[in-house]
Write a protein that holds these residues in place. Structure first.
Motif, PDB file in Angstrom:
ATOM      1  N   ASN A  43       0.858  -1.191   0.000  1.00  0.00           N
ATOM      2  CA  ASN A  43       0.000   0.000   0.000  1.00  0.00           C
ATOM      3  C   ASN A  43       0.892   1.239   0.000  1.00  0.00           C
ATOM      4  O   ASN A  43       2.115   1.132  -0.065  1.00  0.00           O
ATOM      5  CB  ASN A  43      -0.968  -0.029   1.190  1.00  0.00           C
ATOM      6  CG  ASN A  43      -0.255  -0.197   2.510  1.00  0.00           C
ATOM      7  OD1 ASN A  43       0.849   0.300   2.694  1.00  0.00           O
ATOM      8  ND2 ASN A  43      -0.873  -0.921   3.436  1.00  0.00           N
ATOM      9  N   ASN A  44       0.287   2.382   0.079  1.00  0.00           N
ATOM     10  CA  ASN A  44       1.053   3.632   0.025  1.00  0.00           C
ATOM     11  C   ASN A  44       1.967   3.812   1.232  1.00  0.00           C
ATOM     12  O   ASN A  44       2.954   4.531   1.156  1.00  0.00           O
ATOM     13  CB  ASN A  44       0.112   4.828  -0.108  1.00  0.00           C
ATOM     14  CG  ASN A  44      -0.564   4.849  -1.461  1.00  0.00           C
ATOM     15  OD1 ASN A  44      -0.034   4.335  -2.435  1.00  0.00           O
ATOM     16  ND2 ASN A  44      -1.758   5.430  -1.517  1.00  0.00           N
ATOM     17  N   ARG A  47       5.061   1.110   0.389  1.00  0.00           N
ATOM     18  CA  ARG A  47       5.565   0.978  -0.990  1.00  0.00           C
ATOM     19  C   ARG A  47       7.000   1.492  -1.131  1.00  0.00           C
ATOM     20  O   ARG A  47       7.848   0.831  -1.731  1.00  0.00           O
ATOM     21  CB  ARG A  47       4.650   1.718  -1.959  1.00  0.00           C
ATOM     22  CG  ARG A  47       5.001   1.471  -3.415  1.00  0.00           C
ATOM     23  CD  ARG A  47       4.006   2.105  -4.363  1.00  0.00           C
ATOM     24  NE  ARG A  47       2.624   1.821  -4.062  1.00  0.00           N
ATOM     25  CZ  ARG A  47       1.962   0.729  -4.458  1.00  0.00           C
ATOM     26  NH1 ARG A  47       2.600  -0.183  -5.153  1.00  0.00           N
ATOM     27  NH2 ARG A  47       0.695   0.552  -4.148  1.00  0.00           N
ATOM     28  N   GLU A  51      10.240  -0.765  -2.003  1.00  0.00           N
ATOM     29  CA  GLU A  51      10.972  -0.433  -3.228  1.00  0.00           C
ATOM     30  C   GLU A  51      12.463  -0.266  -2.943  1.00  0.00           C
ATOM     31  O   GLU A  51      13.313  -0.752  -3.694  1.00  0.00           O
ATOM     32  CB  GLU A  51      10.401   0.837  -3.842  1.00  0.00           C
ATOM     33  CG  GLU A  51      11.097   1.251  -5.125  1.00  0.00           C
ATOM     34  CD  GLU A  51      10.544   2.552  -5.691  1.00  0.00           C
ATOM     35  OE1 GLU A  51      10.868   2.843  -6.852  1.00  0.00           O
ATOM     36  OE2 GLU A  51       9.811   3.264  -4.978  1.00  0.00           O
ATOM     37  N   ASN A  65       6.915  -1.047 -13.164  1.00  0.00           N
ATOM     38  CA  ASN A  65       6.441   0.086 -12.380  1.00  0.00           C
ATOM     39  C   ASN A  65       6.076  -0.394 -10.975  1.00  0.00           C
ATOM     40  O   ASN A  65       5.235  -1.280 -10.812  1.00  0.00           O
ATOM     41  CB  ASN A  65       5.222   0.716 -13.063  1.00  0.00           C
ATOM     42  CG  ASN A  65       4.790   1.982 -12.386  1.00  0.00           C
ATOM     43  OD1 ASN A  65       5.413   2.449 -11.434  1.00  0.00           O
ATOM     44  ND2 ASN A  65       3.712   2.552 -12.884  1.00  0.00           N
ATOM     45  N   GLU A  67       4.390   1.034  -8.843  1.00  0.00           N
ATOM     46  CA  GLU A  67       3.012   1.394  -8.515  1.00  0.00           C
ATOM     47  C   GLU A  67       2.038   0.268  -8.849  1.00  0.00           C
ATOM     48  O   GLU A  67       0.954   0.194  -8.287  1.00  0.00           O
ATOM     49  CB  GLU A  67       2.594   2.677  -9.261  1.00  0.00           C
ATOM     50  CG  GLU A  67       3.371   3.902  -8.875  1.00  0.00           C
ATOM     51  CD  GLU A  67       3.178   4.294  -7.420  1.00  0.00           C
ATOM     52  OE1 GLU A  67       2.045   4.160  -6.910  1.00  0.00           O
ATOM     53  OE2 GLU A  67       4.159   4.716  -6.793  1.00  0.00           O
ATOM     54  N   ASP A  68       2.428  -0.621  -9.759  1.00  0.00           N
ATOM     55  CA  ASP A  68       1.577  -1.758 -10.132  1.00  0.00           C
ATOM     56  C   ASP A  68       1.738  -2.943  -9.189  1.00  0.00           C
ATOM     57  O   ASP A  68       0.995  -3.915  -9.280  1.00  0.00           O
ATOM     58  CB  ASP A  68       1.892  -2.221 -11.561  1.00  0.00           C
ATOM     59  CG  ASP A  68       1.482  -1.200 -12.591  1.00  0.00           C
ATOM     60  OD1 ASP A  68       0.619  -0.357 -12.284  1.00  0.00           O
ATOM     61  OD2 ASP A  68       2.028  -1.246 -13.710  1.00  0.00           O
ATOM     62  N   GLU A  70       1.143  -5.142  -6.224  1.00  0.00           N
ATOM     63  CA  GLU A  70       0.020  -5.283  -5.295  1.00  0.00           C
ATOM     64  C   GLU A  70       0.395  -6.031  -4.027  1.00  0.00           C
ATOM     65  O   GLU A  70      -0.056  -5.697  -2.940  1.00  0.00           O
ATOM     66  CB  GLU A  70      -1.134  -6.003  -5.990  1.00  0.00           C
ATOM     67  CG  GLU A  70      -1.717  -5.220  -7.141  1.00  0.00           C
ATOM     68  CD  GLU A  70      -2.770  -5.993  -7.910  1.00  0.00           C
ATOM     69  OE1 GLU A  70      -2.919  -7.217  -7.680  1.00  0.00           O
ATOM     70  OE2 GLU A  70      -3.454  -5.358  -8.727  1.00  0.00           O
ATOM     71  N   TYR A  87       2.259  -8.237  -9.599  1.00  0.00           N
ATOM     72  CA  TYR A  87       1.880  -6.969 -10.208  1.00  0.00           C
ATOM     73  C   TYR A  87       0.418  -7.058 -10.632  1.00  0.00           C
ATOM     74  O   TYR A  87      -0.188  -8.122 -10.581  1.00  0.00           O
ATOM     75  CB  TYR A  87       2.773  -6.669 -11.416  1.00  0.00           C
ATOM     76  CG  TYR A  87       4.209  -6.375 -11.039  1.00  0.00           C
ATOM     77  CD1 TYR A  87       4.584  -5.114 -10.627  1.00  0.00           C
ATOM     78  CD2 TYR A  87       5.175  -7.373 -11.096  1.00  0.00           C
ATOM     79  CE1 TYR A  87       5.897  -4.840 -10.276  1.00  0.00           C
ATOM     80  CE2 TYR A  87       6.487  -7.114 -10.741  1.00  0.00           C
ATOM     81  CZ  TYR A  87       6.840  -5.845 -10.328  1.00  0.00           C
ATOM     82  OH  TYR A  87       8.130  -5.572  -9.976  1.00  0.00           O
ATOM     83  N   SER A  88      -0.144  -5.964 -11.059  1.00  0.00           N
ATOM     84  CA  SER A  88      -1.560  -5.948 -11.434  1.00  0.00           C
ATOM     85  C   SER A  88      -1.853  -6.839 -12.637  1.00  0.00           C
ATOM     86  O   SER A  88      -2.965  -7.316 -12.790  1.00  0.00           O
ATOM     87  CB  SER A  88      -2.038  -4.527 -11.701  1.00  0.00           C
ATOM     88  OG  SER A  88      -1.266  -3.947 -12.727  1.00  0.00           O
TER      89      SER A  88
END
Length: 152
Positions: A43-44, A47, A51, A65, A67-68, A70, A87-88
Motif C-alpha cells: 500500500n502507500n 511501498r 521499493e 512500475n 506502482e503496479d 500489489e 503486479y496488477s
C-alpha cells in the motif's frame, strides 16, 4: 410419522458430519502446501520502503512500475529466498539470498497463508462437535419413539 422425520434428520446430520470430515482431511494439502509462505500487501504506507529494499537486489527488474505492485509473497525454497512479486497484470519471481531485510519485513508485517486455513478447520471441528451433540439428542428421541412403539 414423527419417528420417520427424526430418522431423516439424523441421516442428514450424519451425511453433514461425513462431508465436514472429508473437508478436514482435504484441507491438509493447502495447509502443508502453504506452510512457510508469507504475504505482504503493498500500500502507500509501505511501498517506498519495499521499493528501497528491492532495489538493493541485483536481480530485481527495474523496468516494472512499482506502482503496479500489489503484494509480495515470500517462501524459503530449498535454502533460497523466493519472492513472488504480484503486479496488477503479471507475476515475477525473484531469487536473492541478499534480501534478508525484505524477508524479515515481510515476516513481521505480512500474513501467513496457513492461518486462514487453520481457522476454517477449527470452525469445522467445532461444527462437527455441535452437530454430533444434536445428532445424539435426535438419536435418543428415536430410541424413545421405538420404546413407545414396542410397548404398544
Amino acid at each position: 410419522m414423527k419417528r420417520n422425520k427424526l430418522v431423516v434428520i439424523e441421516t442428514i446430520i450424519i451425511i453433514t458430519i461425513i462431508v465436514e470430515m472429508i473437508l478436514l482431511v482435504f484441507s491438509l494439502y493447502p495447509i502443508f502446501n502453504n506452510m512457510g509462505r508469507y504475504v505482504l500487501k503493498i500500500n502507500n504506507n509501505n511501498r517506498l520502503e519495499v521499493e528501497n529494499m528491492l532495489k538493493t537486489s541485483k536481480y530485481y527488474d527495474n523496468t516494472k512500475n512499482i506502482e503496479d505492485l500489489e503484494k509480495i509473497e515470500f517462501f524459503l525454497d530449498f535454502n533460497d529466498y523466493q519472492f513472488t512479486l504480484h503486479y496488477s497484470n503479471e507475476e515475477k519471481e525473484l531469487y536473492d539470498d541478499n534480501l534478508f531485510n525484505l524477508m524479515e519485513y515481510i515476516k513481521t508485517r505480512g500474513n501467513s497463508k496457513v492461518i486462514g486455513y487453520i481457522v476454517i478447520d477449527i470452525f469445522i471441528v467445532f461444527s462437527i462437535i455441535i452437530i454430533n451433540l444434536k445428532r445424539k439428542e435426535i438419536s435418543e428421541k428415536i430410541d424413545k419413539e421405538n420404546e413407545v412403539k414396542s410397548k404398544k
